[in-house]
Design an enzyme around this catalytic site. Structure first.
Site, short mmCIF file in Angstrom:
data_model
loop_
_atom_site.label_atom_id
_atom_site.label_comp_id
_atom_site.label_asym_id
_atom_site.label_seq_id
_atom_site.Cartn_x
_atom_site.Cartn_y
_atom_site.Cartn_z
N HIS A 129 -11.68 4.38 9.03
CA HIS A 129 -12.55 3.21 8.88
C HIS A 129 -13.87 3.49 9.61
O HIS A 129 -13.85 4.02 10.73
CB HIS A 129 -11.86 1.97 9.45
CG HIS A 129 -12.65 0.72 9.21
ND1 HIS A 129 -12.63 0.05 8.00
CD2 HIS A 129 -13.49 0.04 10.01
CE1 HIS A 129 -13.43 -1.00 8.07
NE2 HIS A 129 -13.97 -1.03 9.28
N THR A 152 -0.61 -0.31 9.19
CA THR A 152 0.46 -1.31 9.27
C THR A 152 0.19 -2.33 8.15
O THR A 152 -0.72 -2.14 7.35
CB THR A 152 0.46 -2.02 10.64
OG1 THR A 152 -0.83 -2.65 10.80
CG2 THR A 152 0.70 -1.06 11.78
N ASN A 194 -5.32 5.79 8.01
CA ASN A 194 -6.53 5.26 7.36
C ASN A 194 -7.73 5.63 8.21
O ASN A 194 -7.64 5.70 9.44
CB ASN A 194 -6.44 3.74 7.23
CG ASN A 194 -7.66 3.16 6.56
OD1 ASN A 194 -8.15 3.68 5.56
ND2 ASN A 194 -8.19 2.06 7.11
N ARG A 251 -7.63 -0.33 -2.01
CA ARG A 251 -6.51 -1.25 -2.27
C ARG A 251 -5.76 -1.45 -0.97
O ARG A 251 -5.68 -0.54 -0.15
CB ARG A 251 -5.52 -0.66 -3.28
CG ARG A 251 -6.11 -0.17 -4.55
CD ARG A 251 -6.37 -1.26 -5.54
NE ARG A 251 -5.19 -2.00 -5.89
CZ ARG A 251 -5.07 -2.67 -7.04
NH1 ARG A 251 -6.05 -2.66 -7.92
NH2 ARG A 251 -4.00 -3.38 -7.31
N ILE A 252 -5.20 -2.64 -0.84
CA ILE A 252 -4.39 -2.89 0.35
C ILE A 252 -2.95 -2.51 0.02
O ILE A 252 -2.41 -2.95 -1.00
CB ILE A 252 -4.50 -4.37 0.76
CG1 ILE A 252 -5.94 -4.64 1.19
CG2 ILE A 252 -3.52 -4.70 1.87
CD1 ILE A 252 -6.30 -6.10 1.29
N LEU A 253 -2.35 -1.68 0.83
CA LEU A 253 -0.99 -1.24 0.54
C LEU A 253 0.00 -2.37 0.84
O LEU A 253 -0.09 -3.03 1.88
CB LEU A 253 -0.61 -0.01 1.38
CG LEU A 253 -1.33 1.29 1.04
CD1 LEU A 253 -0.77 2.43 1.88
CD2 LEU A 253 -1.22 1.63 -0.44
N ASP A 292 -6.76 -2.74 8.40
CA ASP A 292 -7.53 -2.12 9.49
C ASP A 292 -6.93 -2.41 10.87
O ASP A 292 -7.65 -2.54 11.86
CB ASP A 292 -9.00 -2.58 9.44
CG ASP A 292 -9.71 -2.08 8.20
OD1 ASP A 292 -9.33 -1.02 7.68
OD2 ASP A 292 -10.65 -2.76 7.74
N GLY A 319 -14.74 10.71 -2.10
CA GLY A 319 -13.73 11.69 -1.68
C GLY A 319 -14.22 12.73 -0.69
O GLY A 319 -13.60 13.78 -0.55
N SER A 320 -15.31 12.42 0.03
CA SER A 320 -15.78 13.44 0.99
C SER A 320 -14.81 13.57 2.17
O SER A 320 -14.62 14.67 2.70
CB SER A 320 -17.19 13.14 1.47
OG SER A 320 -17.22 11.93 2.15
C1 GAR Z 1 -15.53 6.33 4.47
O1 GAR Z 1 -16.70 6.04 5.15
C2 GAR Z 1 -14.41 5.48 4.98
O2 GAR Z 1 -14.45 5.23 6.35
C3 GAR Z 1 -14.61 4.22 4.21
O3 GAR Z 1 -14.95 4.63 2.92
C4 GAR Z 1 -15.65 5.87 3.02
C5 GAR Z 1 -15.01 6.84 2.06
O4 GAR Z 1 -15.85 7.93 1.85
N1 GAR Z 1 -13.44 3.39 4.22
C6 GAR Z 1 -13.47 2.09 4.44
O5 GAR Z 1 -14.49 1.46 4.61
C7 GAR Z 1 -12.10 1.44 4.43
N2 GAR Z 1 -12.14 0.14 5.03
P1 GAR Z 1 -15.42 9.08 0.88
O6 GAR Z 1 -15.01 8.46 -0.44
O7 GAR Z 1 -16.63 9.96 0.73
O8 GAR Z 1 -14.28 9.81 1.53
#
Ligand code: GAR
Length: 205
Positions: free
Chosen positions: A112, A149, A110, A94-96, A153, A16-17
């Site tokens: 990525h 969408t 989102n 999860r995929i929406l 990704d 959750g950063s």
């Molecule tokens: C982030 O690096 C984000 O880009 C990635 O998960 C991490 C979440 O970090 N998401 C994906 O790879 C989605 N395909 P967080 O939990 O510290 O916010």
């Protein structure tokens, strides 16, 4: 202080950063919005603890014991109830389903950890992305914030921040530098959505 204009719901499965970066950007007034709820499919997600500490409603829809359809129905029902202007996926694994994507059309974002369309798609998340980038000897990587969408990704890119891949980089060291950019990129992208002109902004106006 004037009431925040846009309400934001964050969906997060882990640390959750990036969610925290959005919360902080609302608190400082950088974003004219407030995070009204954080939803996780993982009861152990640190994102939930962060939300509670920030006084934000933290909701668990436990993926265990639910079919995909049941999970999706619960999530949709919650989102309808709170009716957020913007939904941010922040490490949500999860995929929406198309039902949710269509109902909140162009209002779901989102983040990525790569320069999409490279290194995206099903199964590409977290350290796997950076491992693939290093294996392919890319010189540049980064992160992308995009509109969600139905395809994983995919969807219009709001912004990307680039990071050089340095000689001697490991997946971990690259992840760390990309992550630092993600913390800036997400608030910037949300601001663009809120303040920009054109079809993206019209979707939440
Ligand atoms: C982030 O690096 C984000 O880009 C990635 O998960 C991490 C979440 O970090 N998401 C994906 O790879 C989605 N395909 P967080 O939990 O510290 O916010």
């Amino acid at each position: 202080m004037a009431e925040a204009r846009y309400s934001i719901c964050v969906l997060a499965s882990g640390n959750g950063s990036t969610m925290q970066a959005i919360v902080d950007a609302c608190r400082t007034g950088y974003l004219n919005g407030s995070v009204v709820a954080v939803v996780s499919d993982n009861p152990g997600a640190y994102a939930l603890k962060r939300a509670r500490e920030a006084g934000i409603q933290a909701v668990v829809i436990d993926r265990k014991g639910l079919t995909q359809a049941e999970f999706d129905a619960k999530l949709l029902s919650f989102l309808r109830r709170i009716g957020p202007d913007i939904i941010c996926l922040a490490g949500f694994l999860r995929i929406l389903p198309s039902g949710i994507v269509n109902e909140f059309n162009r209002r779901i974002l989102n983040i990525h950890p790569s320069l999409l369309p490279k290194y995206g798609g099903k199964g590409m998340y977290g350290i796997r992305v950076h491992r693939a980038v290093i294996e392919n000897r890319e010189r540049v990587s980064g992160c992308t914030v995009h509109i969600v969408t139905e395809n994983v990704d995919d969807g219009p890119v709001i912004l990307q921040r680039k990071v050089d891949v340095l000689p001697g980089d490991t997946p971990e060291s690259l992840m760390e530098r990309v992550h630092a950019e993600e913390l800036k990129a997400y608030p910037e992208a949300i601001k663009t959505l809120m303040e920009g002109s054109g079809s993206v902004q019209q979707s939440i106006a």
